[in-house]
Design an enzyme around this catalytic site. Structure first.
Site, PDB file in Angstrom:
ATOM      1  N   TYR A  33       5.070  -6.111  -4.735  1.00 26.11           N
ATOM      2  CA  TYR A  33       6.464  -5.977  -4.305  1.00 26.11           C
ATOM      3  C   TYR A  33       7.370  -6.826  -5.177  1.00 26.11           C
ATOM      4  O   TYR A  33       6.898  -7.679  -5.945  1.00 26.11           O
ATOM      5  CB  TYR A  33       6.627  -6.312  -2.821  1.00 26.11           C
ATOM      6  CG  TYR A  33       6.588  -7.786  -2.459  1.00 26.11           C
ATOM      7  CD1 TYR A  33       5.420  -8.527  -2.553  1.00 26.11           C
ATOM      8  CD2 TYR A  33       7.739  -8.438  -2.007  1.00 26.11           C
ATOM      9  CE1 TYR A  33       5.394  -9.868  -2.207  1.00 26.11           C
ATOM     10  CE2 TYR A  33       7.718  -9.780  -1.662  1.00 26.11           C
ATOM     11  CZ  TYR A  33       6.539 -10.487  -1.764  1.00 26.11           C
ATOM     12  OH  TYR A  33       6.517 -11.820  -1.429  1.00 26.11           O
ATOM     13  N   ARG A  52       8.493  -8.752 -14.131  1.00 22.56           N
ATOM     14  CA  ARG A  52       7.389  -9.230 -13.287  1.00 22.56           C
ATOM     15  C   ARG A  52       6.737  -8.066 -12.538  1.00 22.56           C
ATOM     16  O   ARG A  52       5.512  -8.030 -12.376  1.00 22.56           O
ATOM     17  CB  ARG A  52       7.869 -10.306 -12.311  1.00 22.56           C
ATOM     18  CG  ARG A  52       6.691 -10.953 -11.595  1.00 22.56           C
ATOM     19  CD  ARG A  52       7.114 -12.132 -10.741  1.00 22.56           C
ATOM     20  NE  ARG A  52       8.038 -11.718  -9.712  1.00 22.56           N
ATOM     21  CZ  ARG A  52       8.807 -12.546  -9.019  1.00 22.56           C
ATOM     22  NH1 ARG A  52       8.757 -13.850  -9.259  1.00 22.56           N
ATOM     23  NH2 ARG A  52       9.623 -12.101  -8.099  1.00 22.56           N
ATOM     24  N   ARG A 100     -10.054   6.022   2.821  1.00 23.81           N
ATOM     25  CA  ARG A 100     -10.366   4.602   2.713  1.00 23.81           C
ATOM     26  C   ARG A 100     -11.655   4.348   1.938  1.00 23.81           C
ATOM     27  O   ARG A 100     -12.713   4.868   2.284  1.00 23.81           O
ATOM     28  CB  ARG A 100     -10.471   3.967   4.093  1.00 23.81           C
ATOM     29  CG  ARG A 100     -10.529   2.446   4.018  1.00 23.81           C
ATOM     30  CD  ARG A 100     -10.571   1.819   5.413  1.00 23.81           C
ATOM     31  NE  ARG A 100     -10.443   0.359   5.324  1.00 23.81           N
ATOM     32  CZ  ARG A 100     -11.423  -0.451   4.943  1.00 23.81           C
ATOM     33  NH1 ARG A 100     -12.600   0.041   4.635  1.00 23.81           N
ATOM     34  NH2 ARG A 100     -11.221  -1.757   4.874  1.00 23.81           N
ATOM     35  N   HIS A 102     -12.977   0.831  -0.709  1.00 21.02           N
ATOM     36  CA  HIS A 102     -12.473  -0.370  -1.388  1.00 21.02           C
ATOM     37  C   HIS A 102     -12.156  -0.082  -2.851  1.00 21.02           C
ATOM     38  O   HIS A 102     -11.148  -0.513  -3.369  1.00 21.02           O
ATOM     39  CB  HIS A 102     -13.488  -1.508  -1.282  1.00 21.02           C
ATOM     40  CG  HIS A 102     -13.528  -2.154   0.073  1.00 21.02           C
ATOM     41  ND1 HIS A 102     -13.989  -1.511   1.196  1.00 21.02           N
ATOM     42  CD2 HIS A 102     -13.158  -3.385   0.479  1.00 21.02           C
ATOM     43  CE1 HIS A 102     -13.907  -2.318   2.236  1.00 21.02           C
ATOM     44  NE2 HIS A 102     -13.399  -3.469   1.827  1.00 21.02           N
ATOM     45  N   LYS A 149       2.476 -10.578  -7.703  1.00 22.35           N
ATOM     46  CA  LYS A 149       3.259 -10.577  -6.456  1.00 22.35           C
ATOM     47  C   LYS A 149       2.771  -9.464  -5.539  1.00 22.35           C
ATOM     48  O   LYS A 149       3.374  -8.388  -5.454  1.00 22.35           O
ATOM     49  CB  LYS A 149       4.750 -10.421  -6.780  1.00 22.35           C
ATOM     50  CG  LYS A 149       5.675 -10.802  -5.623  1.00 22.35           C
ATOM     51  CD  LYS A 149       7.094 -10.983  -6.087  1.00 22.35           C
ATOM     52  CE  LYS A 149       8.082 -11.167  -4.964  1.00 22.35           C
ATOM     53  NZ  LYS A 149       7.907 -12.392  -4.188  1.00 22.35           N
ATOM     54  N   GLU A 182       3.367 -24.351  -4.397  1.00 25.06           N
ATOM     55  CA  GLU A 182       4.676 -23.711  -4.221  1.00 25.06           C
ATOM     56  C   GLU A 182       4.889 -23.499  -2.726  1.00 25.06           C
ATOM     57  O   GLU A 182       4.031 -23.822  -1.912  1.00 25.06           O
ATOM     58  CB  GLU A 182       4.740 -22.382  -4.973  1.00 25.06           C
ATOM     59  CG  GLU A 182       3.747 -21.355  -4.477  1.00 25.06           C
ATOM     60  CD  GLU A 182       3.767 -20.037  -5.252  1.00 25.06           C
ATOM     61  OE1 GLU A 182       4.845 -19.643  -5.727  1.00 25.06           O
ATOM     62  OE2 GLU A 182       2.708 -19.407  -5.354  1.00 25.06           O
TER      63      GLU A 182
HETATM   64  N1  PDD Z   1       9.560 -14.619  -2.418  1.00 26.13           N
HETATM   65  N2  PDD Z   1       6.721 -18.136  -4.676  1.00 26.13           N
HETATM   66  C1  PDD Z   1       6.408 -17.229  -3.725  1.00 26.13           C
HETATM   67  C2  PDD Z   1       5.073 -17.314  -3.078  1.00 26.13           C
HETATM   68  C3  PDD Z   1       7.338 -16.227  -3.384  1.00 26.13           C
HETATM   69  O1  PDD Z   1       7.022 -15.317  -2.455  1.00 26.13           O
HETATM   70  C4  PDD Z   1       8.611 -16.202  -4.015  1.00 26.13           C
HETATM   71  C5  PDD Z   1       9.643 -15.157  -3.694  1.00 26.13           C
HETATM   72  C6  PDD Z   1       8.881 -17.181  -4.995  1.00 26.13           C
HETATM   73  C7  PDD Z   1      10.184 -17.197  -5.745  1.00 26.13           C
HETATM   74  O2  PDD Z   1      10.243 -16.123  -6.661  1.00 26.13           O
HETATM   75  P1  PDD Z   1      11.622 -15.472  -7.100  1.00 26.13           P
HETATM   76  O3  PDD Z   1      12.474 -16.575  -7.571  1.00 26.13           O
HETATM   77  O4  PDD Z   1      11.229 -14.556  -8.176  1.00 26.13           O
HETATM   78  O5  PDD Z   1      12.209 -14.782  -5.895  1.00 26.13           O
HETATM   79  C8  PDD Z   1       7.908 -18.113  -5.305  1.00 26.13           C
HETATM   80  C9  PDD Z   1      10.402 -13.486  -2.052  1.00 26.13           C
HETATM   81  C10 PDD Z   1      11.841 -13.786  -2.079  1.00 26.13           C
HETATM   82  C11 PDD Z   1       9.921 -12.953  -0.709  1.00 26.13           C
HETATM   83  O6  PDD Z   1       8.714 -12.916  -0.523  1.00 26.13           O
HETATM   84  O7  PDD Z   1      10.734 -12.544   0.114  1.00 26.13           O
END
Ligand code: PDD
Length: 287
Positions: A33, A52, A100, A102, A149, A182
C-alpha cells in the site's frame, strides 16, 4: 472515509465497495500500500510515494496494476469524486484473486487495486501538533522486510492499540540492541542537545519514509546538522526534542516517551520550525 472508493476498475459507493473473499491481500496479506497526504486536493510527495510503490511491488514480484500516468489519473479522480481538499489518499495493490494457495497463482491473475480517500481537519491537526503527543515503546517483533510497505500490519496494529490504551499516539519499536527502529506508522527522530537532528539510517529494517526523505532534504538546505544513526529510548529522554514523520503525522512533536517528558515536556522550536517548513514544501510541490 470518503463516499466513493475505487475498486478494480470501478468507482463504487464506499458502503457497497467490496473485494473478493479470495483476494490474496485479504487471505495472506499478499499486498502493498501507499498513503499520500493531500493538500488543497493535490498529492504531496507524489513521485516519492510512486517510487516506493514500484519498489515494494517489484520486491514482491507483483506487476504495477497500470502505468504511473493512468494510476495518477485514477488517484486524482478518487480525490475529486470525494471532494477532498486536505486529507489522506490510500492505495492498496494485492497480488490478485486466486484459489487459496500460499505459493503464487500458477495462472497469472491481474493485481487488485483499491483506492480510498478521507478528509482531515487541518485545524484539529494543528491543535494536536501544538500540544505534542506521547509515545510508548514496544519490543520490535516484525518481519525482516519492513522496507516493503505491505498491508501485513498486525504488529503495527497491536503496537498502536497498546499506545492508545496508555493514552499515547504512537508506539516506537525497540530492537534487540535497545535501539528505536521506527514508529508503528511513522519514522522516529530526536533533536540532540547540540541541535543536531537525528534519525536512524534506512539500512536498518525500517520503512524508507517519504516524509523522512523530504525532511532530510529540507534540513540539508537549511544547513541543519544531521546524524543518521540509531538512538535508544534513554537517549530520546535526554534529547532536547523528539518528533515523528509520516504522510499522516507530517512532522508531529513527541513530548513524552513511556510517560517521561522529553526536554521541557513541551513542543520545541526546532520541531515547530521543521513542521512549518515541511508543510510549506509539501503544499508548494503537491501535484
Ligand atoms: N505510514 N514507518 C511506518 C511503519 C509507516 O507505516 C509509515 C507511514 C512511515 C512513514 O512513511 P511516509 O513518510 O512515507 O508516510 C514509517 C502510513 C502513513 C500509514 O500506514 O498510514
Amino acid at each position: 472515509m470518503g463516499r466513493i472508493a475505487y475498486v478494480n476498475g470501478r468507482f463504487e459507493r464506499h458502503a457497497e465497495a467490496f473485494v473478493h473473499i479470495e483476494d490474496r491481500g485479504y487471505q495472506l496479506a499478499d499486498a502493498v500500500y501507499e498513503v499520500w497526504a493531500l493538500f488543497d486536493g493535490k498529492l504531496a510527495d507524489l513521485e516519492g510515494h510512486f517510487a516506493r510503490l514500484e519498489r515494494s511491488l517489484s520486491e514482491l514480484q507483483i506487476a504495477m496494476p497500470m502505468s504511473r500516468k493512468a494510476l495518477t489519473l485514477v488517484l486524482r479522480e478518487t480525490v475529486r469524486q470525494n471532494r477532498i481538499r486536505d486529507g489522506l489518499l490510500y492505495l492498496q495493490v494485492s497480488r490478485g484473486v486466486a484459489p487459496r494457495d500460499h505459493a503464487f497463482p500458477t495462472n497469472p491473475v491481474p493485481p487488485a487495486v483499491v483506492i480510498t480517500a478521507k478528509a482531515i481537519d487541518r485545524t484539529e491537526a494543528e491543535a494536536k501538533a501544538a500540544k505534542g503527543v506521547s509515545v510508548i515503546t514496544v519490543p520490535e517483533n516484525r518481519w525482516g522486510r519492513c522496507d516493503i510497505k505491505t498491508v501485513g500490519l498486525l504488529p503495527n496494529a497491536m503496537a498502536k492499540q497498546a499506545a492508545r490504551l496508555q493514552g499515547a499516539a504512537e508506539a516506537w519499536f525497540v530492537d534487540d540492541l535497545g535501539f528505536v527502529t521506527e514508529g508503528a506508522s511513522s519514522n522516529a527522530w530526536i533533536v540532540k542537545a547540540d541541535g543536531t537532528v537525528k534519525t536512524r539510517d534506512t539500512n536498518a529494517n525500517i520503512l524508507r519514509g517519504v516524509t523522512r526523505h523530504t525532511l532530510l532534504d529540507i534540513l540539508q538546505a537549511e544547513g541543519i546538522a544531521i546524524d543518521q544513526s540509531p538512538f535508544t529510548p534513554e537517549e530520546a529522554l535526554t534529547a532536547r526534542e523528539a518528533f515523528i514523520t509520516g504522510a499522516g503525522a507530517l512532522v508531529l512533536p513527541v513530548i513524552a516517551v513511556d510517560g517521561k517528558p522529553i526536554g521541557s515536556g513541551t513542543v520545541g522550536p526546532m520541531t515547530s520550525l521543521l513542521r512549518r517548513l515541511y508543510i510549506e514544501q509539501a503544499q508548494a510541490s503537491a501535484l
